[in-house]
Design a protein around this motif. Structure first.
Motif, mmCIF file in Angstrom:
data_model
loop_
_atom_site.group_PDB
_atom_site.id
_atom_site.type_symbol
_atom_site.label_atom_id
_atom_site.label_comp_id
_atom_site.label_asym_id
_atom_site.label_seq_id
_atom_site.Cartn_x
_atom_site.Cartn_y
_atom_site.Cartn_z
ATOM 1 N N ARG B 183 0.878 -1.162 0.000
ATOM 2 C CA ARG B 183 0.000 0.000 0.000
ATOM 3 C C ARG B 183 0.915 1.211 0.000
ATOM 4 N NH1 ARG B 183 -5.024 -0.820 -1.759
ATOM 5 N NH2 ARG B 183 -5.971 -2.652 -0.839
ATOM 6 N N GLY B 293 -11.732 -5.573 0.573
ATOM 7 C CA GLY B 293 -10.523 -6.230 0.073
ATOM 8 C C GLY B 293 -10.266 -5.964 -1.396
ATOM 9 N N CYS B 503 -11.954 4.740 4.698
ATOM 10 C CA CYS B 503 -11.639 4.657 3.268
ATOM 11 C C CYS B 503 -12.808 5.234 2.467
ATOM 12 C CB CYS B 503 -11.421 3.195 2.883
ATOM 13 S SG CYS B 503 -11.054 2.970 1.143
ATOM 14 N N PHE B 505 -13.704 4.471 -0.398
ATOM 15 C CA PHE B 505 -14.440 3.448 -1.141
ATOM 16 C C PHE B 505 -15.630 2.933 -0.326
ATOM 17 C CE2 PHE B 505 -10.257 2.243 -3.456
ATOM 18 C CZ PHE B 505 -10.312 3.427 -4.160
HETATM 19 S S1 SF4 Z 1 -11.708 -0.778 0.077
HETATM 20 FE FE1 SF4 Z 1 -10.308 0.726 1.034
HETATM 21 S S2 SF4 Z 1 -9.872 -0.080 3.070
HETATM 22 FE FE2 SF4 Z 1 -10.728 -1.768 1.835
HETATM 23 S S3 SF4 Z 1 -8.976 -2.869 0.960
HETATM 24 FE FE3 SF4 Z 1 -9.632 -1.323 -0.546
HETATM 25 S S4 SF4 Z 1 -8.357 0.500 -0.086
HETATM 26 FE FE4 SF4 Z 1 -8.255 -0.863 1.717
#
Ligand code: SF4
Lengths: 81, 611
Positions: B183, B293, B503, B505
């Protein structure tokens, strides 16, 4: 009334074809009605909630009324990056 | 205090002094955590005279009150410093498991100052903090560094480290976490700040539990919300961020040939998340506490670009190291991605500066003598890989490119600036303001320069809504009216997400403002209202703005590159639109309570508790 539909990206797996036409729509049909399942034979009812539909390249609202000859593009949800 | 460890670690590498200071609840509630709380320290302790690569600059790694708890997608932290790439506010947000482990080691954040005279790394756990010799690690890439540290301190040691790019002060060097499950804190050159301090890595180990004020309420909330999130984010789990790549291409929201073209349909299919899944995906990985994920694990065992093993490319990487340089060879992009991860380079700025160099070569601003014999031709994967190598090692042309697109373009003369695609010195991420007017406004006004995450507005002009802010429907992406308010409110909300840490997302998985407020209150035991929540976000956004204003930023800097303001691509999903920036900015300043030059008015600062 007739509209053409194109399906993109991984959504292609959900449909039998990635480009097809839907004929015989009544005047005033909304996108919501189309997606709601009356045309499930075309797989539209199997759409994931967050996919994006454009009508003639404009991102569409579900309440939008369709017109004869409209081109619908169905796109996977896109949140990336 | 619930949700917080209540302690901050200060390390001065010049005199090797380690101090622990406590975090008081008043400051926590006013600045929350992540980039907000880190910003409070940066603003108070650095200034115009601070050299980003000097001992006075701070490298601040800060988790949020939700980090380390069970709140979904909260496994994130922020890295904040004065940016060596832009000379102004620098922040980078990153997932993985490092932030959650830091909290479990008993700290909300680390503030590093000074410069060590020899390479060092930090080892932090519940037993204390040690500054250890990193001479053996210096020169290793990030995967090797992670492996070596795990070998020394056990598999449970989680690392944030730099590669060779950070050591050599490449201005867009990244700080990488979690080894091969990489990351990246990619943006703004945080890796160069770390390198300037001769700090190779920060390893953390921790087992303590982060205390939540109402565990039962959290359990109830998770039972209800998580299954829905998983369902809503199925595409993201299955295909990663690149699952939407064909959509971006279709909508004209895609950087093709240094942002000059509007269509690349067949090639986009070849480098999409679906293609990754079909050809090289071996697994996926999650940031701490994430049910989605989106991380991709890939493996390539044969062919020209083998071996590749570990983190696969994200949407941004595929776009910037693929479409932006016209490379449609997926294996080559995976290799380029792995090289960037190992060297510790921001894939966005790397793809940006390489795309720029290709065009400079095509237009005659660079000759074969300048490029050490390389023919910088569009679509050449081998040249792409060579340039990544040269940038990370600062060899030949790579040394000039390592200064970033803005400085590199300026070194080629005034006309060469015409096709440099950056704002405030930060390369564009892979979303095109010609496809969304609000993105133009968000790029122009984001504190760190061109940034799609500071507003995340494009998603609300494509698929998301936010009824709590007055947007029950998806907004028209080419619309102008009301976009000032829309962009500002979403920027305030994103400031809060960057501080909690959540996050973004999660928004795509159906999370709304109300849910964010509820989780903050459940974890901290506070009674924050939606109004206080948004007002705090506004405070944080204005705090960052004032840092930049002190550095001379004003309306003249709130701009977009000439290409984006003036050049219609004539094909694709946004063939003719150009963002009407002047009008958007005026609306925006008025909504924000800023003057005509983009400076927050004294009464606004007073209202926000920043005066
Ligand atoms: S959705 Fe966001 S918190 Fe979840 S794995 Fe992807 S980058 Fe990481």
């Amino acid at each position: 009334m007739k509209v053409s539909v194109r399906v993109h990206g991984y959504l292609e797996d959900k449909f039998r074809e990635n480009a097809f036409e839907i004929n015989g729509l009544r005047q005033g049909t909304t996108l919501r009605e189309l997606v709601a399942g009356s045309w499930s034979g075309y797989g539209l009812s199997a759409l994931p909630d967050q996919c994006i539909i454009t009508v003639n390249y404009r991102i569409a609202q579900l309440d939008q009324t369709l017109k004869d000859g409209d081109v619908l593009d169905i796109l996977p949800p896109a949140v990336g990056g | 205090m619930f949700g917080y460890a209540g302690r901050l670690l200060r390390v001065n590498l010049s005199d090797r002094k380690i101090e622990i200071e406590s975090l008081d609840e008043g400051t926590a509630r006013k600045y929350i955590g992540g980039s907000g709380l880190a910003g409070y320290f940066l603003v108070n302790e650095t200034g115009v005279e601070t050299d980003p690569l000097g001992p006075e600059n701070l490298l601040i790694m800060m988790a949020g009150p939700l980090t380390g708890t069970r709140v979904p997608t909260s496994g994130r932290h922020a890295i904040v410093a004065k940016s060596p790439l832009t000379g102004i506010w620098g922040e980078s947000d990153v997932g993985g498991t490092w932030g959650a482990t830091l909290k479990r080691a008993g700290f909300d954040g680390i503030i590093v100052s000074g410069i060590s005279d020899t390479p060092v790394y930090l080892l932090i756990d519940e037993d204390g903090t040690q500054i250890l010799d990193a001479r053996e690690l210096w020169g290793k890439d990030t995967y090797e560094t992670d492996k070596a540290i795990k070998h020394l301190h056990g598999e449970k040691a989680v690392t944030a480290c730099i590669g060779q790019a950070g050591e050599r002060l490449v201005k867009f060097a990244a700080v990488m976490t979690d080894g091969k499950d990489a990351r990246a804190a990619g943006r703004c050159g945080m890796g160069a700040v770390m390198g300037s301090k001769k700090l190779k890595a920060i390893a953390v180990r921790g087992n303590s539990r982060v205390k939540c004020a109402d565990e039962e309420a959290l359990t109830r909330s998770l039972k209800e919300v998580v299954p829905k999130m998983v369902q809503n984010a199925k595409g993201l789990s299955t295909y990663g961020t690149a699952g939407g790549l064909p959509t971006m291409e279709f909508l004209g929201d895609f950087p093709i040939k240094n942002w000059s073209l509007g269509k690349w349909e067949e090639q986009a299919k070849r480098i999409s998340g679906q293609a990754v899944a079909e050809r090289m995906l071996t697994g996926r990985y999650h940031c701490a506490a994430c049910p989605i994920g989106c991380g991709r694990e890939v493996r390539i065992d044969s062919g020209k670009y083998a071996p590749v093993e570990g983190a696969g490319p994200e949407y941004e990487t595929l776009a910037m190291l693929g479409a932006n340089v016209l490379v449609d060879d997926l294996e080559a992009i995976c290799k380029a991605n792995e090289m960037c991860n190992r060297y510790g380079l921001d894939t966005i700025s790397t793809g940006g500066v390489i795309g720029y160099a290709f065009e400079a070569f095509e237009r005659g601003f660079l000759t074969i003598e300048d490029t050490d014999g390389l023919r910088l031709e569009w679509g050449s994967a081998d040249v792409l890989l060579s340039l990544i190598d040269k940038i990370a090692r600062r060899e030949g042309l790579g040394d000039r490119m390592a200064e970033g697109t803005r400085a590199f373009a300026r070194s080629l003369g005034p006309r060469a600036i015409e096709f440099a695609v950056e704002t405030k010195g930060l390369d564009f991420p892979a979303h095109d303001p010609r496809a969304y007017n609000s993105v133009g406004l968000a790029y122009a006004t984001s504190a760190r320069g061109a940034c799609h995450l500071s507003g995340f507005t494009h998603n609300f002009e494509k698929t998301l809504n936010m009824p709590e802010l007055g947007y029950p429907e998806v907004q028209d992406r080419f619309g102008v009216e009301g976009k000032g308010r829309f962009t500002a409110l979403l920027q305030d909300l994103m400031c809060m997400m960057d501080s909690l840490k959540l996050c973004k997302f999660s928004l795509s998985a159906g999370i709304k403002l109300t849910q964010c407020v509820e989780w903050l209150n459940i974890v901290t035991g506070w009674d924050v209202s939606a109004e206080e929540f948004m007002r705090t976000g506004e405070r944080l956004f204005n705090m960052k703005r004032m840092y930049n204003v002190k550095h001379g930023t004003s309306r003249k800097d709130d701009t977009l590159p000439y290409r984006i303001l003036t050049s219609r691509r004539k094909e694709g999903g946004a063939a003719t639109n150009l963002p009407p920036l002047g009008e958007l900015l005026s609306q925006y300043y008025e909504h924000r309570g800023w003057d005509e030059f983009g400076v927050p008015k004294p009464e606004k600062l007073k209202e926000l508790g920043l005066a």
